[in-house]
Design a protein around this motif. Structure first.
Motif, PDB file in Angstrom:
ATOM      1  N   ALA A  92       0.838  -1.209   0.000  1.00 45.80           N
ATOM      2  CA  ALA A  92       0.000   0.000   0.000  1.00 45.80           C
ATOM      3  C   ALA A  92       0.872   1.258   0.000  1.00 45.80           C
ATOM      4  O   ALA A  92       0.529   2.259  -0.637  1.00 45.80           O
ATOM      5  CB  ALA A  92      -0.926  -0.018   1.216  1.00 45.80           C
ATOM      6  N   PHE A  93       1.999   1.234   0.692  1.00 45.17           N
ATOM      7  CA  PHE A  93       2.911   2.382   0.669  1.00 45.17           C
ATOM      8  C   PHE A  93       3.461   2.590  -0.739  1.00 45.17           C
ATOM      9  O   PHE A  93       3.563   3.714  -1.224  1.00 45.17           O
ATOM     10  CB  PHE A  93       4.053   2.192   1.685  1.00 45.17           C
ATOM     11  N   VAL A  94       3.807   1.500  -1.410  1.00 43.09           N
ATOM     12  CA  VAL A  94       4.308   1.599  -2.789  1.00 43.09           C
ATOM     13  C   VAL A  94       3.204   2.158  -3.690  1.00 43.09           C
ATOM     14  O   VAL A  94       3.400   3.113  -4.447  1.00 43.09           O
ATOM     15  CB  VAL A  94       4.777   0.219  -3.300  1.00 43.09           C
ATOM     16  N   ASP A  95       2.012   1.572  -3.588  1.00 42.47           N
ATOM     17  CA  ASP A  95       0.911   1.935  -4.482  1.00 42.47           C
ATOM     18  C   ASP A  95       0.510   3.406  -4.342  1.00 42.47           C
ATOM     19  O   ASP A  95       0.030   4.011  -5.300  1.00 42.47           O
ATOM     20  CB  ASP A  95      -0.323   1.068  -4.200  1.00 42.47           C
ATOM     21  N   ASN A  96       0.644   3.938  -3.141  1.00 39.95           N
ATOM     22  CA  ASN A  96       0.192   5.310  -2.888  1.00 39.95           C
ATOM     23  C   ASN A  96       1.307   6.348  -2.986  1.00 39.95           C
ATOM     24  O   ASN A  96       1.104   7.511  -2.638  1.00 39.95           O
ATOM     25  CB  ASN A  96      -0.479   5.393  -1.514  1.00 39.95           C
ATOM     26  N   GLY A  97       2.465   5.948  -3.444  1.00 37.42           N
ATOM     27  CA  GLY A  97       3.574   6.905  -3.536  1.00 37.42           C
ATOM     28  C   GLY A  97       3.944   7.459  -2.172  1.00 37.42           C
ATOM     29  O   GLY A  97       4.333   8.628  -2.044  1.00 37.42           O
ATOM     30  N   ALA A  98       3.826   6.619  -1.135  1.00 33.68           N
ATOM     31  CA  ALA A  98       4.069   7.075   0.234  1.00 33.68           C
ATOM     32  C   ALA A  98       5.540   6.954   0.635  1.00 33.68           C
ATOM     33  O   ALA A  98       5.867   7.114   1.808  1.00 33.68           O
ATOM     34  CB  ALA A  98       3.183   6.287   1.201  1.00 33.68           C
ATOM     35  N   ILE A  99       6.385   6.622  -0.330  1.00 35.26           N
ATOM     36  CA  ILE A  99       7.822   6.485  -0.048  1.00 35.26           C
ATOM     37  C   ILE A  99       8.565   7.484  -0.920  1.00 35.26           C
ATOM     38  O   ILE A  99       8.469   7.420  -2.149  1.00 35.26           O
ATOM     39  CB  ILE A  99       8.317   5.065  -0.370  1.00 35.26           C
ATOM     40  N   GLN A 100       9.270   8.405  -0.292  1.00 32.16           N
ATOM     41  CA  GLN A 100      10.105   9.341  -1.069  1.00 32.16           C
ATOM     42  C   GLN A 100      11.566   8.943  -0.844  1.00 32.16           C
ATOM     43  O   GLN A 100      12.059   8.043  -1.511  1.00 32.16           O
ATOM     44  CB  GLN A 100       9.760  10.776  -0.695  1.00 32.16           C
ATOM     45  N   TYR A 141       2.995  13.179   4.185  1.00 27.69           N
ATOM     46  CA  TYR A 141       2.000  12.650   5.130  1.00 27.69           C
ATOM     47  C   TYR A 141       0.679  12.261   4.475  1.00 27.69           C
ATOM     48  O   TYR A 141       0.054  11.289   4.885  1.00 27.69           O
ATOM     49  CB  TYR A 141       1.751  13.660   6.258  1.00 27.69           C
ATOM     50  N   VAL A 142       0.246  13.037   3.478  1.00 26.18           N
ATOM     51  CA  VAL A 142      -1.052  12.726   2.849  1.00 26.18           C
ATOM     52  C   VAL A 142      -1.005  11.332   2.231  1.00 26.18           C
ATOM     53  O   VAL A 142      -1.894  10.496   2.435  1.00 26.18           O
ATOM     54  CB  VAL A 142      -1.406  13.795   1.783  1.00 26.18           C
ATOM     55  N   GLN A 143       0.061  11.062   1.494  1.00 30.67           N
ATOM     56  CA  GLN A 143       0.188   9.751   0.842  1.00 30.67           C
ATOM     57  C   GLN A 143       0.349   8.631   1.881  1.00 30.67           C
ATOM     58  O   GLN A 143      -0.133   7.510   1.675  1.00 30.67           O
ATOM     59  CB  GLN A 143       1.398   9.734  -0.099  1.00 30.67           C
ATOM     60  N   ILE A 144       1.038   8.936   2.964  1.00 29.67           N
ATOM     61  CA  ILE A 144       1.241   7.922   4.007  1.00 29.67           C
ATOM     62  C   ILE A 144      -0.100   7.551   4.648  1.00 29.67           C
ATOM     63  O   ILE A 144      -0.417   6.367   4.820  1.00 29.67           O
ATOM     64  CB  ILE A 144       2.268   8.427   5.057  1.00 29.67           C
ATOM     65  N   VAL A 145      -0.903   8.560   4.962  1.00 30.56           N
ATOM     66  CA  VAL A 145      -2.222   8.277   5.561  1.00 30.56           C
ATOM     67  C   VAL A 145      -3.089   7.529   4.548  1.00 30.56           C
ATOM     68  O   VAL A 145      -3.789   6.570   4.901  1.00 30.56           O
ATOM     69  CB  VAL A 145      -2.888   9.585   6.043  1.00 30.56           C
ATOM     70  N   ASP A 146      -3.035   7.930   3.275  1.00 27.40           N
ATOM     71  CA  ASP A 146      -3.793   7.201   2.240  1.00 27.40           C
ATOM     72  C   ASP A 146      -3.363   5.736   2.182  1.00 27.40           C
ATOM     73  O   ASP A 146      -4.185   4.835   2.002  1.00 27.40           O
ATOM     74  CB  ASP A 146      -3.575   7.838   0.861  1.00 27.40           C
ATOM     75  N   ALA A 147      -2.066   5.503   2.306  1.00 21.04           N
ATOM     76  CA  ALA A 147      -1.549   4.122   2.259  1.00 21.04           C
ATOM     77  C   ALA A 147      -2.106   3.300   3.416  1.00 21.04           C
ATOM     78  O   ALA A 147      -2.502   2.140   3.234  1.00 21.04           O
ATOM     79  CB  ALA A 147      -0.020   4.134   2.299  1.00 21.04           C
ATOM     80  N   VAL A 148      -2.146   3.889   4.594  1.00 22.98           N
ATOM     81  CA  VAL A 148      -2.659   3.142   5.754  1.00 22.98           C
ATOM     82  C   VAL A 148      -4.156   2.865   5.572  1.00 22.98           C
ATOM     83  O   VAL A 148      -4.643   1.766   5.878  1.00 22.98           O
ATOM     84  CB  VAL A 148      -2.371   3.890   7.077  1.00 22.98           C
ATOM     85  N   LYS A 149      -4.881   3.861   5.017  1.00 27.54           N
ATOM     86  CA  LYS A 149      -6.318   3.642   4.761  1.00 27.54           C
ATOM     87  C   LYS A 149      -6.499   2.497   3.759  1.00 27.54           C
ATOM     88  O   LYS A 149      -7.348   1.623   3.938  1.00 27.54           O
ATOM     89  CB  LYS A 149      -6.949   4.904   4.165  1.00 27.54           C
ATOM     90  N   GLN A 150      -5.700   2.496   2.707  1.00 27.68           N
ATOM     91  CA  GLN A 150      -5.822   1.439   1.693  1.00 27.68           C
ATOM     92  C   GLN A 150      -5.498   0.077   2.309  1.00 27.68           C
ATOM     93  O   GLN A 150      -6.177  -0.920   2.052  1.00 27.68           O
ATOM     94  CB  GLN A 150      -4.884   1.698   0.516  1.00 27.68           C
TER      95      GLN A 150
END
Ligand code: FES
Ligand code: FES
Length: 159
Positions: A92-100, A141-150
């Motif tokens: 989910a972190f990969v899919d949501n671009g939550a890793i910079q 943070y936005v992408q990270i929270v989205d990743a956790v939701k997903q």
């Protein structure tokens, strides 16, 4: 003087000699060779060193190594599947671009896992609270929270 301790690390029993002044991160990254847990501030401020001890997310830079005796400890290395496939939260972190830059990512993921293990249906507020101790210097943070939701949604679908 070193004291030998034993605990369960990612499901396997380990025995390791520790000095009294060692923190958990020292033995994880040192003798146990698990460098996925990152060290940032070493003051309990950034969360980069987060691991799960008996179900709770803890800062391994502050957790006395001697306290690990008999505990069940999970690090980021323990999340992959048997074929090294990514766990649902990692994907989910990969899919949501939550890793910079990725420095905060192992700690973020371990905090997220501790949350989802105890609360499979978290509100956005629950997620923000669980990640409060994890700083992302890339401010994703936005992408990270989205990743956790997903991840929460996918875990619900699976159960
Ligand atoms: S390195 Fe442990 S909280 Fe920053
Ligand atoms: S992705 Fe760079 S610190 Fe979070």
């Amino acid at each position: 003087m070193k004291t030998e301790i034993s605990f369960f690390l990612n499901g396997s029993k380990v025995i390791v000699p520790v000095d009294g002044h060692h923190c958990l991160i020292d033995i994880l990254r040192g003798p146990l060779g698990l460098t996925g847990t990152n060290e940032g501030c070493r003051e309990g401020e950034c969360g980069a060193c987060t691991v799960i001890v008996d179900g709770l997310a803890v800062n391994s830079c502050l957790y006395p190594a001697l306290e690990a005796e008999g505990k069940n400890i999970t690090t980021i290395e323990g999340l992959q599947g048997p074929g090294n496939e990514l766990s649902l939260i990692q994907q989910a972190f990969v899919d949501n671009g939550a890793i910079q830059c990725g420095f905060c990512t192992p700690g973020m993921i371990m905090s997220a896992k501790a949350l989802l293990d105890s609360n499979p249906d978290p509100s956005e507020e629950d997620i923000l609270e669980a990640l409060l101790g994890n700083l992302c210097r890339c401010t994703g943070y936005v992408q990270i929270v989205d990743a956790v939701k997903q991840a929460a949604d996918k875990l619900k679908d699976k159960s």
